[in-house]
Design an enzyme around this catalytic site. Structure first.
Site, PDB file in Angstrom:
ATOM      1  N   LYS A   1      14.457 -12.755   0.987  1.00  0.00           N
ATOM      2  CA  LYS A   1      14.529 -11.384   1.503  1.00  0.00           C
ATOM      3  C   LYS A   1      14.250 -11.454   2.997  1.00  0.00           C
ATOM      4  CE  LYS A   1      12.871  -6.752   0.522  1.00  0.00           C
ATOM      5  NZ  LYS A   1      12.542  -6.355   1.883  1.00  0.00           N
TER       6      LYS A   1
ATOM      7  N   GLU B   1       0.846  -1.205   0.000  1.00  0.00           N
ATOM      8  CA  GLU B   1       0.000   0.000   0.000  1.00  0.00           C
ATOM      9  C   GLU B   1       0.880   1.254   0.000  1.00  0.00           C
ATOM     10  OE1 GLU B   1      -3.969  -0.869   2.537  1.00  0.00           O
ATOM     11  OE2 GLU B   1      -2.140  -1.561   3.491  1.00  0.00           O
TER      12      GLU B   1
ATOM     13  N   LYS C   1      18.961 -10.795  -8.056  1.00  0.00           N
ATOM     14  CA  LYS C   1      20.136  -9.977  -8.361  1.00  0.00           C
ATOM     15  C   LYS C   1      20.865 -10.529  -9.585  1.00  0.00           C
ATOM     16  CE  LYS C   1      20.782  -9.362  -3.414  1.00  0.00           C
ATOM     17  NZ  LYS C   1      21.626  -9.536  -2.236  1.00  0.00           N
TER      18      LYS C   1
ATOM     19  N   GLU D   1      17.669 -14.781  -3.724  1.00  0.00           N
ATOM     20  CA  GLU D   1      17.925 -14.950  -2.275  1.00  0.00           C
ATOM     21  C   GLU D   1      16.655 -14.651  -1.520  1.00  0.00           C
ATOM     22  OE1 GLU D   1      20.809 -12.013  -1.114  1.00  0.00           O
ATOM     23  OE2 GLU D   1      22.284 -12.857  -2.458  1.00  0.00           O
TER      24      GLU D   1
ATOM     25  N   SER E   1      18.104   1.392  -1.733  1.00  0.00           N
ATOM     26  CA  SER E   1      16.989   0.496  -1.452  1.00  0.00           C
ATOM     27  C   SER E   1      16.728  -0.336  -2.716  1.00  0.00           C
ATOM     28  CB  SER E   1      15.786   1.349  -1.083  1.00  0.00           C
ATOM     29  OG  SER E   1      14.734   0.517  -0.756  1.00  0.00           O
ATOM     30  N   LEU E   2      15.698  -1.159  -2.689  1.00  0.00           N
ATOM     31  CA  LEU E   2      15.398  -1.976  -3.869  1.00  0.00           C
ATOM     32  C   LEU E   2      14.024  -1.618  -4.409  1.00  0.00           C
ATOM     33  CD1 LEU E   2      16.456  -5.513  -2.582  1.00  0.00           C
ATOM     34  CD2 LEU E   2      17.620  -4.153  -4.319  1.00  0.00           C
TER      35      LEU E   2
HETATM   36  S1  IVH Z   1      20.303  -6.538  -1.396  1.00  0.00           S
HETATM   37  C1  IVH Z   1      21.442  -2.413  -3.268  1.00  0.00           C
HETATM   38  N1  IVH Z   1      19.514  -8.830  -0.346  1.00  0.00           N
HETATM   39  O1  IVH Z   1      15.657  -5.344   1.785  1.00  0.00           O
HETATM   40  C2  IVH Z   1      20.698  -3.582  -2.803  1.00  0.00           C
HETATM   41  N2  IVH Z   1      18.602  -6.811   0.535  1.00  0.00           N
HETATM   42  O2  IVH Z   1      13.789  -3.615   0.383  1.00  0.00           O
HETATM   43  C3  IVH Z   1      21.069  -4.003  -1.464  1.00  0.00           C
HETATM   44  N3  IVH Z   1      17.055  -7.157   2.394  1.00  0.00           N
HETATM   45  O3  IVH Z   1      17.578  -2.427   2.070  1.00  0.00           O
HETATM   46  C4  IVH Z   1      20.093  -4.912  -0.851  1.00  0.00           C
HETATM   47  N4  IVH Z   1      17.200  -9.359   2.479  1.00  0.00           N
HETATM   48  O4  IVH Z   1      17.669  -4.163   4.006  1.00  0.00           O
HETATM   49  C5  IVH Z   1      19.397  -7.493  -0.325  1.00  0.00           C
HETATM   50  N5  IVH Z   1      18.936 -10.924   0.519  1.00  0.00           N
HETATM   51  C6  IVH Z   1      18.836  -9.603   0.539  1.00  0.00           C
HETATM   52  C7  IVH Z   1      17.993  -8.933   1.469  1.00  0.00           C
HETATM   53  C8  IVH Z   1      17.907  -7.525   1.412  1.00  0.00           C
HETATM   54  C9  IVH Z   1      16.648  -8.273   3.020  1.00  0.00           C
HETATM   55  C10 IVH Z   1      16.604  -5.787   2.726  1.00  0.00           C
HETATM   56  C11 IVH Z   1      17.696  -4.747   2.731  1.00  0.00           C
HETATM   57  C12 IVH Z   1      17.256  -3.730   1.712  1.00  0.00           C
HETATM   58  C13 IVH Z   1      15.785  -3.946   1.670  1.00  0.00           C
HETATM   59  C14 IVH Z   1      15.176  -3.454   0.384  1.00  0.00           C
END
Ligand code: IVH
Length: 413
Positions: free
Chosen positions: A115, A33, A288, A113, A80-81
C-alpha cells in the site's frame, strides 16, 4: 453517555480531524485512531438510524474537494478501502469473501500489493494519450491537476501500444524518502515550516498551482487499476498489472499472487519488516480478489469494494520520558512547541525530539513535562507524541502553558 450527545461529539471530532488530514495536510492522530472514531459513529448510527443526518461524516464517499483547481467527474466513483489491523481482521475479511462468493472452504486467489503511502490519482488516456490527471476529491469529483501530473516523469504521456478509446488508470502518487529529505533540508535552510512526512509533502505538492515547482520535487507514481468501457478487458488483477506494465505504466514490482488468506498473512508479516529497505513509505498491504468476475459478483458497499481490504502495519510505538517542552521559532515567526525526549531507539533510529502541533494539541492530550509518554512512528519520518502514561505521572506535575511572548524576539504572541 446519551447516544445523541456521543454522536454529536464524534461528528465534531471527525470533522476536525478530516480538516487536519485532507485540507491542512497535517494530521494529529493516526489512521487507526481516526478509523476507531468513524467506526464508533457508524455503529451508533446503525443502532439509532433516526439520528443519521445527511451531513454526518459517515455519509460521504471520502475526502473533501479543495479549491484552486477546476473539478472533474471520475469515470466511476473512486472508492476507499476498508481496513484490517490484525490477522483476525484479515481472516474475517476472507470469511466474508468466501461466504459472499459461495465458495465454502475453497481458498480464494488474492493479490497482495504494497500500500503506497501517497495520494490517489486518476489518469485518463484517450487513444493512448494522457489527457487528464485528477485527484480523488470526494470520490465522485476530483481536482483537475493535469498540468502537475504531466511533470511526473514516471507517468507516460503516451502509452506503448495502448488501446483506442477512453480509459481511466488509477494509482498512487508518492514522494521517495530521499526526495522528501532533500526538500525538508532546503526548507529548513530557508526557515520554512517542514513537511511532517513524504505523504503530506506529496499531497501539498500536487495541490501547488505552479507546475514548474512540482516538476522540481521529484514525485513518482505507481498504478494498479484499469477502468474501460468494454474492449479486451483483462480477466484477472494479475493480468491487469501485466497489461499496465506492457503499456509503459509504472507498477510496484513486489506484488504477489496468494492462494488463500494464509499466504496473504505471510506476505503481510514479511513486509512489516522488509518495508524499511524500500525507497518509499508503505503503510500496509492491499489485499485484492484476483478474479475480476468474482469481484463483480461481490460488488461494493456505499464506500468500499467487498473484494479488497487494506491491512495496516502496526504503528511502531515506544515509551520514553518527556524531558521538556520547548518552542521553536520559524523564519516566518511562527512559534511551534516541540518535545525534548529522553533518547529512545525506535524503528531504525534514535529519537530525542518529536513534533507537538500547537498549544491546543498539548492541552487536549494533557502532556506535561516529566511525563512518561507513548511515542509513535507510523510511516511518518517525524515521530509524534501520542499520549501521556497517566499511571506514571509525577505527583507534582503541572499542565504546560504556552509562553505569552515570542521565544526569539520577546514580543507578545
Ligand atoms: S486499490 C477500490 N491498491 O489506499 C480500491 N489502493 O486506503 C482502490 N492505495 O484510495 C484502491 N496503494 O489511494 C489500492 N496498491 C494499492 C494502493 C492503494 C495505496 C491507496 C489508494 C486508496 C487508499 C485506501
Amino acid at each position: 453517555m446519551d447516544p445523541i450527545e456521543r454522536i454529536n461529539q464524534l461528528r465534531e471530532q471527525i470533522r476536525y480531524h478530516e480538516n487536519r488530514y485532507y485540507v491542512l495536510n497535517d494530521p494529529e492522530i493516526s489512521d487507526e485512531e481516526f478509523d476507531r472514531l468513524l467506526h464508533e459513529l457508524e455503529r451508533l448510527e446503525a443502532e439509532h438510524p433516526d439520528l443519521v443526518t445527511p451531513d454526518s461524516p459517515t455519509q460521504r464517499v471520502g475526502g473533501t474537494p479543495v479549491s484552486g483547481f477546476p473539478t472533474v467527474e471520475h469515470m466511476e466513483p473512486m472508492l476507499s478501502l476498508d481496513n484490517a489491523y490484525s490477522e483476525a481482521e484479515l481472516r474475517a475479511f476472507d470469511e466474508r469473501v468466501r461466504r459472499g462468493a459461495g465458495l465454502g472452504d475453497t481458498p480464494v486467489r488474492y493479490v497482495a500489493e504494497l500500500k503506497i503511502d501517497g495520494l490517489s490519482i486518476a489518469l485518463t488516456y484517450e487513444d493512448g494519450l494522457l489527457v487528464r490527471g485528477a485527484t480523488r476529491g470526494d470520490g465522485v469529483r476530483g481536482e483537475d491537476v493535469t498540468a502537475n501530473v504531466r511533470t511526473i516523469r514516471t507517468i507516460p504521456l503516451r502509452l506503448t501500444n495502448g488501446p483506442s478509446g477512453r480509459i481511466e488508470i488509477r494509482g498512487e502518487v508518492f514522494l521517495p524518502r530521499a526526495a522528501f529529505e532533500r526538500i525538508n533540508k532546503e526548507r529548513e535552510e530557508a526557515g520554512e515550516p517542514l513537511f511532517a512526512n513524504p505523504r503530506n509533502c506529496a499531497a501539498g505538492t500536487m495541490r501547488n498551482l505552479d507546475p514548474a515547482l512540482v516538476a522540481k520535487r521529484g514525485l513518482r507514481a505507481f498504478t494498479y487499476q484499469l477502468i474501460t468501457n468494454g474492449g479486451d478487458a483483462p480477466l484477472s488483477h494479475c493480468q491487469t498489472l501485466e497489461t499496465l506494465r506492457r503499456w509503459g505504466l509504472p507498477v510496484e514490482p513486489h506484488y504477489a499472487a496468494c492462494n488463500g488468506i494464509d499466504e496473504v498473512i505471510a506476505f503481510c508479516n514479511a513486509w512489516a519488516e522488509k518495508r524499511r529497505g524500500l525507497e518509499f513509505d508503505t503503510d500496509g498491504v492491499v489485499v485484492k480478489v484476483d478474479d475480476l468476475t468474482l469481484r463483480r459478483r461481490l460488488g461494493t458497499t456505499a464506500k468500499f469494494p467487498r473484494w479488497a481490504t487494506a491491512f495496516k502495519f502496526p504503528a511502531q510505538q515506544a515509551h520514553t520520558k518527556l524531558l521538556k517542552i520547548e518552542v521553536n521559532v520559524g523564519r516566518t515567526g511562527a512559534n511551534t512547541p516541540y518535545a525534548v525526549l529522553e533518547p529512545v531507539f525506535l524503528a531504525g533510529s534514535t529519537i530525542s525530539l518529536a513534533t507537538l502541533h500547537n498549544a491546543e494539541d498539548i492541552a487536549r492530550k494533557d502532556l506535561r513535562e516529566g511525563d512518561t509518554v507513548v511515542i509513535e512512528k507510523a510511516g511518518d519520518v517525524i515521530p509524534r507524541v501520542v499520549a501521556p502514561v497517566l499511571s506514571l505521572r509525577p505527583p507534582d506535575s503541572k499542565p504546560w502553558v504556552m509562553p505569552t511572548t515570542c521565544a526569539a524576539c520577546g514580543s507578545t504572541l
